[in-house]
Design a protein around this motif. Structure first.
Motif, PDB file in Angstrom:
ATOM      1  N   ALA A  81       0.849  -1.192   0.000  1.00  0.00           N
ATOM      2  CA  ALA A  81       0.000   0.000   0.000  1.00  0.00           C
ATOM      3  C   ALA A  81       0.886   1.244   0.000  1.00  0.00           C
ATOM      4  N   LYS A  82       0.334   2.370  -0.456  1.00  0.00           N
ATOM      5  CA  LYS A  82       1.109   3.607  -0.540  1.00  0.00           C
ATOM      6  C   LYS A  82       1.680   4.004   0.818  1.00  0.00           C
ATOM      7  N   ARG A  83       0.917   3.782   1.871  1.00  0.00           N
ATOM      8  CA  ARG A  83       1.373   4.130   3.221  1.00  0.00           C
ATOM      9  C   ARG A  83       2.603   3.321   3.599  1.00  0.00           C
ATOM     10  N   ASP A  84       2.585   2.036   3.273  1.00  0.00           N
ATOM     11  CA  ASP A  84       3.726   1.169   3.598  1.00  0.00           C
ATOM     12  C   ASP A  84       4.946   1.530   2.744  1.00  0.00           C
ATOM     13  N   LEU A  85       4.713   1.927   1.481  1.00  0.00           N
ATOM     14  CA  LEU A  85       5.810   2.357   0.616  1.00  0.00           C
ATOM     15  C   LEU A  85       6.481   3.614   1.169  1.00  0.00           C
ATOM     16  N   ARG A  86       5.668   4.577   1.637  1.00  0.00           N
ATOM     17  CA  ARG A  86       6.225   5.803   2.198  1.00  0.00           C
ATOM     18  C   ARG A  86       7.066   5.515   3.433  1.00  0.00           C
ATOM     19  N   ALA A  87       6.654   4.498   4.203  1.00  0.00           N
ATOM     20  CA  ALA A  87       7.421   4.128   5.396  1.00  0.00           C
ATOM     21  C   ALA A  87       8.772   3.510   5.023  1.00  0.00           C
ATOM     22  N   LEU A  88       8.825   2.835   3.868  1.00  0.00           N
ATOM     23  CA  LEU A  88      10.081   2.231   3.410  1.00  0.00           C
ATOM     24  C   LEU A  88      11.052   3.282   2.875  1.00  0.00           C
ATOM     25  N   ARG A  89      10.525   4.239   2.099  1.00  0.00           N
ATOM     26  CA  ARG A  89      11.373   5.241   1.446  1.00  0.00           C
ATOM     27  C   ARG A  89      12.047   6.115   2.496  1.00  0.00           C
ATOM     28  N   GLU A 116      14.379  16.664   8.556  1.00  0.00           N
ATOM     29  CA  GLU A 116      13.061  16.231   8.093  1.00  0.00           C
ATOM     30  C   GLU A 116      12.913  14.716   8.099  1.00  0.00           C
ATOM     31  N   GLY A 117      13.914  14.004   7.550  1.00  0.00           N
ATOM     32  CA  GLY A 117      13.832  12.549   7.494  1.00  0.00           C
ATOM     33  C   GLY A 117      13.836  11.921   8.872  1.00  0.00           C
ATOM     34  N   LEU A 118      14.681  12.426   9.760  1.00  0.00           N
ATOM     35  CA  LEU A 118      14.720  11.895  11.129  1.00  0.00           C
ATOM     36  C   LEU A 118      13.395  12.120  11.835  1.00  0.00           C
ATOM     37  N   ARG A 119      12.814  13.300  11.634  1.00  0.00           N
ATOM     38  CA  ARG A 119      11.550  13.624  12.307  1.00  0.00           C
ATOM     39  C   ARG A 119      10.418  12.719  11.826  1.00  0.00           C
ATOM     40  N   LEU A 120      10.450  12.364  10.531  1.00  0.00           N
ATOM     41  CA  LEU A 120       9.387  11.538   9.972  1.00  0.00           C
ATOM     42  C   LEU A 120       9.528  10.060  10.345  1.00  0.00           C
ATOM     43  N   GLN A 127      17.153  17.512  20.307  1.00  0.00           N
ATOM     44  CA  GLN A 127      18.583  17.608  20.592  1.00  0.00           C
ATOM     45  C   GLN A 127      19.343  16.408  20.042  1.00  0.00           C
ATOM     46  N   ASP A 128      18.731  15.229  20.150  1.00  0.00           N
ATOM     47  CA  ASP A 128      19.382  14.026  19.609  1.00  0.00           C
ATOM     48  C   ASP A 128      19.489  14.114  18.090  1.00  0.00           C
ATOM     49  N   ARG A 129      18.436  14.655  17.450  1.00  0.00           N
ATOM     50  CA  ARG A 129      18.482  14.823  15.996  1.00  0.00           C
ATOM     51  C   ARG A 129      19.607  15.777  15.605  1.00  0.00           C
ATOM     52  N   GLN A 130      19.731  16.877  16.338  1.00  0.00           N
ATOM     53  CA  GLN A 130      20.789  17.846  16.062  1.00  0.00           C
ATOM     54  C   GLN A 130      22.173  17.221  16.216  1.00  0.00           C
ATOM     55  N   ASP A 131      22.337  16.422  17.275  1.00  0.00           N
ATOM     56  CA  ASP A 131      23.638  15.780  17.523  1.00  0.00           C
ATOM     57  C   ASP A 131      23.994  14.823  16.392  1.00  0.00           C
ATOM     58  N   ARG A 132      23.018  14.037  15.930  1.00  0.00           N
ATOM     59  CA  ARG A 132      23.277  13.077  14.856  1.00  0.00           C
ATOM     60  C   ARG A 132      23.598  13.794  13.547  1.00  0.00           C
ATOM     61  N   VAL A 169      20.705  10.845   3.291  1.00  0.00           N
ATOM     62  CA  VAL A 169      20.233   9.470   3.089  1.00  0.00           C
ATOM     63  C   VAL A 169      20.784   8.545   4.173  1.00  0.00           C
ATOM     64  N   MET A 170      22.082   8.669   4.479  1.00  0.00           N
ATOM     65  CA  MET A 170      22.725   7.742   5.411  1.00  0.00           C
ATOM     66  C   MET A 170      22.409   8.038   6.876  1.00  0.00           C
ATOM     67  N   LEU A 171      21.837   9.208   7.170  1.00  0.00           N
ATOM     68  CA  LEU A 171      21.424   9.523   8.538  1.00  0.00           C
ATOM     69  C   LEU A 171      20.491   8.454   9.105  1.00  0.00           C
ATOM     70  N   LEU A 172      19.638   7.918   8.227  1.00  0.00           N
ATOM     71  CA  LEU A 172      18.626   6.957   8.664  1.00  0.00           C
ATOM     72  C   LEU A 172      19.124   5.509   8.608  1.00  0.00           C
ATOM     73  N   LYS A 173      20.394   5.337   8.198  1.00  0.00           N
ATOM     74  CA  LYS A 173      21.006   4.000   8.110  1.00  0.00           C
ATOM     75  C   LYS A 173      20.100   3.010   7.371  1.00  0.00           C
ATOM     76  N   PRO A 174      19.802   3.296   6.098  1.00  0.00           N
ATOM     77  CA  PRO A 174      18.917   2.400   5.330  1.00  0.00           C
ATOM     78  C   PRO A 174      19.580   1.058   5.066  1.00  0.00           C
TER      79      PRO A 174
END
Length: 548
Positions: A81-89, A116-120, A127-132, A169-174
């Motif tokens: 489903a589109k929702r699941d695809l968005r969660a993968l991307r 933005e990606g970390l928040r989503l 603060q943790d997002r800023q540090d990363r 891209v690599m912030l989220l460790k895909p």
């Protein structure tokens, strides 16, 4: 021995254009394992990017999957489903595109885009997002990560923007990184830096990489396995070193035969008067600033001295920002020099403000992107004829005949004259650009990155065509390029530029075999090279690897 599960397993995938029924991909299969780099190579239109985008469900709505499956971590992407695809991307599948300026939002700061990606996708504190973010910006080599958070994408060079895109891209460790032509627009040194960074970041996270490129040497140097595609089909795949050393399929052999190779050196006698000579050329760009205050001017060219002999191809190479293109445009009269002199056949020529008619008729330019340099509202015949408007002694009938002759010379028949640029392929458009440049029989041609946007086989055809026309008509040429493999094939002499200065110049063989300057050696070491093997294939390596 336990078999490592696939991160991505594509089996029998077929795609069609909905309305026309045209088969875009035909029964393709490949897989990628954790920590593995798999390259997909082929000419433009082979289906490389379409296959990569299908993995993320990013193909246009009119493209439909008619057969096969795309399994990512055991799930069929095609039925999600589109929702699941968005969660993968982003979270599990990341993608780095060819041009970071179009994939980074120009209206958002770097900090906002990285956060933005970390928040989503990640539940964590601000603060943790800023540090990363600061940590990964430091990893990619930014000198002041905190200042970069408030900066906009246009404040950075192309190479640094690609680093930032990779960081986002690599912030989220895909689990899977798809890199679609990630370094095409970058010079050799920056290209190698970005690729080494990509390998380092993905190895650290055990991320699988699917690398799409038409640059065989680059893919050979960084991939573990390679998939060769042609006309929507996989024609050959296997371990990179084995496949390239002894290619079995004729298409793979064709790709390898199209790689640039050094031609025998020509002897160009030094004339008493050079065709074009530049003395002490200086170009300053106005500094940035507001209405009442402007910053100091930026010096783009700083005392350039060079000459081009009759019938000679002089190549200008250097990194991004070295001043190559500014030099070419200034010599062409498109930029007014701040100081210095340009001489044509021994006589000084005018600036952009006071043009010299004879020089303008004898100096033509071939630009990097023919699609943006050819007027889309004009036919091919009109575009070529435009170059002949001011040629003395040509009647309308003679002009029409010259247009047909020029099109024939570049391998296009007169049947192309009524067509428009959008009806031609990239290689055909560049042939039109060359036809327009040579139609007036100029004595001097400036070619600014004329083949950088072309795939390997089309590039080989255009280079062969250009060299043949140059020998036939004897025009001198200033050939500007960041692709040293192309320069090695076509140039008689080479000028190396850095920060607006000429730091080294000499014969092609001297520059490539025994460079004197450290910067030149760094440029050459950054070029992935394919050396011929006895089996008719190639093996990957690096120039000056022994430290010569």
């Amino acid at each position: 021995m336990q078999k490592i599960p696939h991160v991505l397993d594509v089996r029998g995938l077929s795609l069609e254009a909905g309305r026309t029924g045209i088969r875009i991909l035909r029964n393709i299969s490949f897989d990628v394992r954790p920590g593995e780099i798999v390259g997909i190579v082929g000419e433009s239109g082979s289906g490389k990017s379409m296959a990569a985008r299908a993995v993320m469900g990013l193909n246009p709505p009119e493209i439909r999957q008619t057969a096969g499956a795309i399994n990512f971590e055991g799930r069929d992407v095609g039925i999600l489903a589109k929702r699941d695809l968005r969660a993968l991307r982003g979270a599990r599948i990341g993608m780095v595109f060819q041009e970071p300026m179009t994939s980074l939002n120009p209206s958002m700061t770097i900090g906002q885009q990285l956060e933005e990606g970390l928040r989503l996708h990640v539940k964590t504190t601000r603060q943790d997002r800023q540090d990363r973010i600061l940590q990964i910006l430091d990893q990619i080599g930014l000198t002041d990560p905190k200042a970069a958070l408030a900066a906009m994408p246009h404040h950075f060079s192309g190479g640094m923007r690609q680093r930032i895109m990779l960081a986002s891209v690599m912030l989220l460790k895909p689990a899977l990184l798809i890199a679609d032509e990630p370094t095409t627009a970058l010079d050799a040194v920056i290209q190698r830096d970005v690729l080494e960074l990509m390998v380092s970041l993905t190895r650290e996270s055990n991320t699988a990489v699917l690398m799409i490129s038409h640059d065989l040497a680059m893919v050979a140097s960084y991939s573990d396995r390679v998939v060769v595609m042609a006309q929507g089909e996989v024609v050959e795949q296997g371990a990179t070193s084995q496949l390239l050393a002894a290619p079995r399929h004729p298409y793979t052999q064709k790709l390898l035969s199209a790689l640039p190779r050094r031609a025998a050196a020509r002897v160009i006698p030094a004339a008493s008067v050079p065709r074009v000579e530049v003395r002490g050329l200086v170009v300053d760009y106005p500094g940035r600033g507001g209405l009442l205050r402007r910053g100091a001017p930026k010096r783009a060219l700083n005392g350039i001295d060079l000459s081009v002999q009759p019938g000679e191809i002089l190549a200008v190479v250097g990194g991004s920002g070295s001043g190559k293109t500014t030099l070419g445009r200034t010599i062409a009269g498109l930029i007014a020099p701040t100081a210095g002199e340009i001489r044509f056949n021994g006589a000084p020529v005018g600036t952009a403000r006071t043009s010299d008619r004879a020089y303008r008729l004898n100096c033509q330019m071939v630009f990097q992107d023919p699609y943006s340099s050819l007027d889309p509202r004009m036919t091919i015949g009109a575009l070529v004829a435009e170059a002949l408007r001011h040629t003395p002694g040509l009647s309308a009938q003679a002009r029409h005949a010259r247009v047909g002759e020029a099109l024939d010379e570049v391998g296009l028949s007169a049947d192309f004259a009524p067509r428009y640029p959008h009806q031609l392929s990239g290689g055909q458009r560049q042939r039109v650009a060359i036809a327009r440049a040579i139609a007036a029989r100029p004595q001097f041609v400036i070619a600014d990155e004329p083949v950088s946007a072309l795939d390997v086989t089309v590039r080989a055809q255009v280079l062969h065509l250009f060299a043949d026309l140059q020998r036939r008509h004897g025009f001198s040429c200033l050939f500007i390029s960041h692709d040293l493999a192309v320069v090695e094939q076509i140039a008689d002499r080479v000028v190396v530029m850095a920060q607006g200065r000429v730091i080294e110049q000499g014969s092609r063989d001297a520059i490539f075999d025994t460079p004197r300057e450290g910067y030149t050696r760094d440029l050459l070491r950054a070029i992935p090279t394919l050396f011929p093997t006895e089996q008719g294939g190639v093996r990957p390596g690096w120039r000056l690897a022994s430290g010569a």
